[in-house]
Scaffold this motif. Structure first.
Motif, PDB file in Angstrom:
ATOM      1  N   ALA A 346      25.051  34.548  38.800  1.00 52.75           N
ATOM      2  CA  ALA A 346      25.425  35.598  39.872  1.00 52.75           C
ATOM      3  C   ALA A 346      27.017  36.044  39.622  1.00 52.75           C
ATOM      4  O   ALA A 346      27.358  37.162  39.801  1.00 52.75           O
ATOM      5  CB  ALA A 346      25.062  34.855  41.085  1.00 52.75           C
ATOM      6  N   LEU A 347      27.660  34.905  39.454  1.00 51.74           N
ATOM      7  CA  LEU A 347      28.995  35.245  38.968  1.00 51.74           C
ATOM      8  C   LEU A 347      29.856  35.484  37.957  1.00 51.74           C
ATOM      9  O   LEU A 347      30.800  35.476  37.514  1.00 51.74           O
ATOM     10  CB  LEU A 347      29.713  33.974  40.001  1.00 51.74           C
ATOM     11  CG  LEU A 347      29.458  33.579  41.143  1.00 51.74           C
ATOM     12  CD1 LEU A 347      29.890  32.442  41.835  1.00 51.74           C
ATOM     13  CD2 LEU A 347      29.683  34.764  42.360  1.00 51.74           C
ATOM     14  N   SER A 348      28.801  35.487  36.773  1.00 54.12           N
ATOM     15  CA  SER A 348      29.328  35.560  35.347  1.00 54.12           C
ATOM     16  C   SER A 348      29.888  36.716  35.162  1.00 54.12           C
ATOM     17  O   SER A 348      30.908  36.928  34.293  1.00 54.12           O
ATOM     18  CB  SER A 348      28.336  35.067  34.374  1.00 54.12           C
ATOM     19  OG  SER A 348      27.204  35.851  34.672  1.00 54.12           O
ATOM     20  N   ASP A 349      29.438  37.829  35.579  1.00 58.71           N
ATOM     21  CA  ASP A 349      29.972  39.192  35.415  1.00 58.71           C
ATOM     22  C   ASP A 349      30.808  39.602  36.351  1.00 58.71           C
ATOM     23  O   ASP A 349      30.739  39.802  37.749  1.00 58.71           O
ATOM     24  CB  ASP A 349      28.728  40.277  35.384  1.00 58.71           C
ATOM     25  CG  ASP A 349      29.196  41.531  34.758  1.00 58.71           C
ATOM     26  OD1 ASP A 349      30.359  41.836  34.629  1.00 58.71           O
ATOM     27  OD2 ASP A 349      28.239  42.377  34.270  1.00 58.71           O
ATOM     28  N   SER A 350      32.184  39.797  35.823  1.00 54.16           N
ATOM     29  CA  SER A 350      33.221  40.259  36.910  1.00 54.16           C
ATOM     30  C   SER A 350      33.057  41.411  37.700  1.00 54.16           C
ATOM     31  O   SER A 350      33.443  41.713  38.621  1.00 54.16           O
ATOM     32  CB  SER A 350      34.860  40.077  36.092  1.00 54.16           C
ATOM     33  OG  SER A 350      34.637  41.168  34.969  1.00 54.16           O
ATOM     34  N   ARG A 351      32.357  42.483  37.028  1.00 51.90           N
ATOM     35  CA  ARG A 351      31.963  43.601  37.591  1.00 51.90           C
ATOM     36  C   ARG A 351      31.215  43.658  38.929  1.00 51.90           C
ATOM     37  O   ARG A 351      31.268  44.478  39.597  1.00 51.90           O
ATOM     38  CB  ARG A 351      31.395  44.654  36.628  1.00 51.90           C
ATOM     39  CG  ARG A 351      32.280  45.068  35.383  1.00 51.90           C
ATOM     40  CD  ARG A 351      31.638  45.578  34.390  1.00 51.90           C
ATOM     41  NE  ARG A 351      30.424  45.112  33.638  1.00 51.90           N
ATOM     42  CZ  ARG A 351      29.638  45.228  32.742  1.00 51.90           C
ATOM     43  NH1 ARG A 351      29.653  46.424  32.419  1.00 51.90           N
ATOM     44  NH2 ARG A 351      28.869  44.273  32.292  1.00 51.90           N
ATOM     45  N   THR A 352      30.096  42.640  38.942  1.00 52.64           N
ATOM     46  CA  THR A 352      29.065  42.703  39.790  1.00 52.64           C
ATOM     47  C   THR A 352      29.481  41.326  40.481  1.00 52.64           C
ATOM     48  O   THR A 352      28.592  41.013  41.689  1.00 52.64           O
ATOM     49  CB  THR A 352      27.669  42.712  39.141  1.00 52.64           C
ATOM     50  OG1 THR A 352      27.455  41.550  38.574  1.00 52.64           O
ATOM     51  CG2 THR A 352      27.309  43.761  38.559  1.00 52.64           C
ATOM     52  N   ARG A 353      30.291  40.677  40.503  1.00 53.38           N
ATOM     53  CA  ARG A 353      30.755  39.258  41.129  1.00 53.38           C
ATOM     54  C   ARG A 353      30.736  39.373  42.606  1.00 53.38           C
ATOM     55  O   ARG A 353      30.251  38.308  43.186  1.00 53.38           O
ATOM     56  CB  ARG A 353      31.931  38.548  40.335  1.00 53.38           C
ATOM     57  CG  ARG A 353      32.263  37.285  40.908  1.00 53.38           C
ATOM     58  CD  ARG A 353      33.397  36.724  40.374  1.00 53.38           C
ATOM     59  NE  ARG A 353      33.017  36.489  38.899  1.00 53.38           N
ATOM     60  CZ  ARG A 353      34.314  36.524  37.936  1.00 53.38           C
ATOM     61  NH1 ARG A 353      35.500  36.604  38.450  1.00 53.38           N
ATOM     62  NH2 ARG A 353      33.843  36.438  36.603  1.00 53.38           N
ATOM     63  N   GLU A 354      31.371  40.210  43.059  1.00 52.87           N
ATOM     64  CA  GLU A 354      31.877  40.212  44.540  1.00 52.87           C
ATOM     65  C   GLU A 354      30.451  40.675  45.431  1.00 52.87           C
ATOM     66  O   GLU A 354      30.087  40.185  46.189  1.00 52.87           O
ATOM     67  CB  GLU A 354      32.938  41.400  44.667  1.00 52.87           C
ATOM     68  CG  GLU A 354      33.159  41.151  46.346  1.00 52.87           C
ATOM     69  CD  GLU A 354      34.755  41.771  46.749  1.00 52.87           C
ATOM     70  OE1 GLU A 354      34.991  41.773  47.626  1.00 52.87           O
ATOM     71  OE2 GLU A 354      35.332  42.417  45.643  1.00 52.87           O
ATOM     72  N   ALA A 355      29.775  41.583  44.714  1.00 56.65           N
ATOM     73  CA  ALA A 355      28.494  42.175  45.295  1.00 56.65           C
ATOM     74  C   ALA A 355      27.583  40.865  45.118  1.00 56.65           C
ATOM     75  O   ALA A 355      26.799  40.669  46.106  1.00 56.65           O
ATOM     76  CB  ALA A 355      27.878  43.465  44.567  1.00 56.65           C
ATOM     77  N   ALA A 356      27.268  40.004  44.223  1.00 57.62           N
ATOM     78  CA  ALA A 356      26.656  38.935  43.938  1.00 57.62           C
ATOM     79  C   ALA A 356      26.963  37.919  44.977  1.00 57.62           C
ATOM     80  O   ALA A 356      26.191  37.090  45.485  1.00 57.62           O
ATOM     81  CB  ALA A 356      26.529  38.484  42.449  1.00 57.62           C
TER      82      ALA A 356
END
Length: 408
Positions: A346-356
């Motif tokens: 969930a938190l591995s991709d900085s682009r989607t981290r906040e949404a995850a």
């Protein structure tokens, strides 16, 4: 080559995969199957209905695994949906059992249609993996917390299980959960905390439950059940097969397990699908050096599942005799790997981290609005956050507005 050597090689060709299938089944029942009994307890199911649940899911898993492994000559191990069972521990607290069965049918029908349509890969791509992982981690978070909060009521029992888990994880990670189950049972027997004298070997009798349907069950149970099983079981399960070099398409697997789930739902089965963690025991070199011989493990696992399912009453009575603190601690420890893996993804991709992260927190908070459960709201909030922060449509609108403002 002598006849004895040839016979020995033939025996090894079958013996090793059979043992792998047996170990896979033992790990499954000894690990997260405790969640099924926890969910049954929350739902207030009778021992007979619980045994029917065990029967339906075990027989269904066994038959589909045998058919798929035989048809494609690959170790296609099927199993019940562990994330879905964990989800049901929460969902069944506010959903009548008949409506839950109706939701099982809707979810199973969706998988059958998905498998027959051939759109499995396309549907998977529609759901951001980070959002799906955040949803799963949020649903399972409470189980991880409960594994340690049990120390308040049962400090000795919980502490022994946690310490044993850490030690076994260091020595043999794959069998750590089975190990703490065995050690925990020994400790309880030494303390005279459980009494198995009344447990008898009995055949399970399937009980048909007439389903009912409601919007509450559709949104609070069927939709999350479908998404959790799709992303939490089918995705990693197919990845395990691919990593070990097996090429069977996901579509027939999804279709057959969907059909099996549909047929078994009225008897209590919540969902079964391709296995992930325990499948690796049968798809890797542990089963056989030659990949072409590993399909036997799928047949063996299916047979063992059916045997256990036939005696579902006995299995149900054994688990129901265990203290609740033991069950919650064991379940939480068994899910630590899944929680950790979901959070990592969930938190591995900085682009989607906040949404995850928003999805994770919203799901963990278990929001209850308009009679609809927390999994739906967590997913909805997460998808909205993803669309706002990462959605292409919103980006195009933003660019268009920016261009117009510059022109002015």
């Amino acid at each position: 080559m002598s006849t004895s050597v040839v016979n020995k090689n033939k025996l090894t060709d079958y013996w090793n995969p059979v043992i792998a299938g047996l170990v896979s089944v033992l790990v499954n029942y000894g690990g997260t199957f405790i969640l099924v009994f926890q969910a049954a307890h929350i739902a207030g199911l009778s021992p007979e209905l619980t045994a029917s649940w065990v029967w339906s899911i075990s027989i269904g898993v066994g038959i589909t695994g045998i058919v798929l492994s035989w048809r494609y000559r690959e170790p296609i191990i099927t199993a019940w949906s562990t994330p879905a069972a964990a989800f049901l521990v929460v969902a069944l607290a506010s959903t009548p059992y008949e409506q839950a069965v109706g939701a099982y049918l809707i979810s199973a029908l969706a998988f059958l249609i998905l498998g027959l349509s051939g759109y499995f890969e396309k549907v998977i791509r529609l759901i951001p993996s980070s959002i799906a992982s955040g949803l799963l981690a949020g649903i399972l978070l409470q189980f991880g917390i409960n594994a340690f909060s049990g120390m308040t009521l049962e400090p000795v029992l919980a502490a022994c299980l946690i310490v044993a888990y850490l030690l076994l994880k260091r020595v043999t990670a794959r069998y750590a959960v089975v190990g703490i189950l065995a050690l925990g049972l020994i400790l309880l027997l030494l303390q005279n905390r459980v009494d198995f004298s009344g447990v008898e070997l009995q055949f399970a009798v399937p009980i048909f439950t007439t389903p009912s349907f409601s919007w509450h069950a559709l949104l609070s149970v069927a939709l999350p059940l479908f998404l959790i099983t799709l992303t939490g079981q089918y995705m990693p399960g197919m990845l395990v097969l691919r990593n070990d070099g097996f090429k069977t398409s996901a579509n027939p697997i999804v279709a057959l397990t969907g059909l099996g789930s549909l047929l078994m739902a009225p008897f209590g089965s919540h969902a079964f699908n391709i296995a992930a963690i325990t499948a690796a025991i049968c798809t890797g070199k542990e089963a056989h050096e030659e990949p072409s011989k590993r399909w036997v493990a799928g047949i063996a696992a299916g047979v063992f599942y059916i045997v256990v399912g036939l005696f579902g009453v006995t299995l149900a009575s054994v688990f129901m005799a265990l203290p609740s603190a033991f069950i919650t601690t064991l379940a939480g420890l068994a899910l630590l790997g899944t929680i950790g893996g979901s959070l990592t993804n969930a938190l591995s991709d900085s682009r989607t981290r906040e949404a995850a992260l928003i999805t994770f927190l919203a799901s963990a908070s278990n929001i209850q609005l308009f009679g609809i459960g927390g999994a739906f709201w967590g997913l909805l909030i997460g998808l909205i956050a993803y669309a706002v922060l990462n959605g292409r449509v919103l980006n195009l609108v933003y660019k268009a507005v920016t261009v117009q403002s510059h022109k002015k």
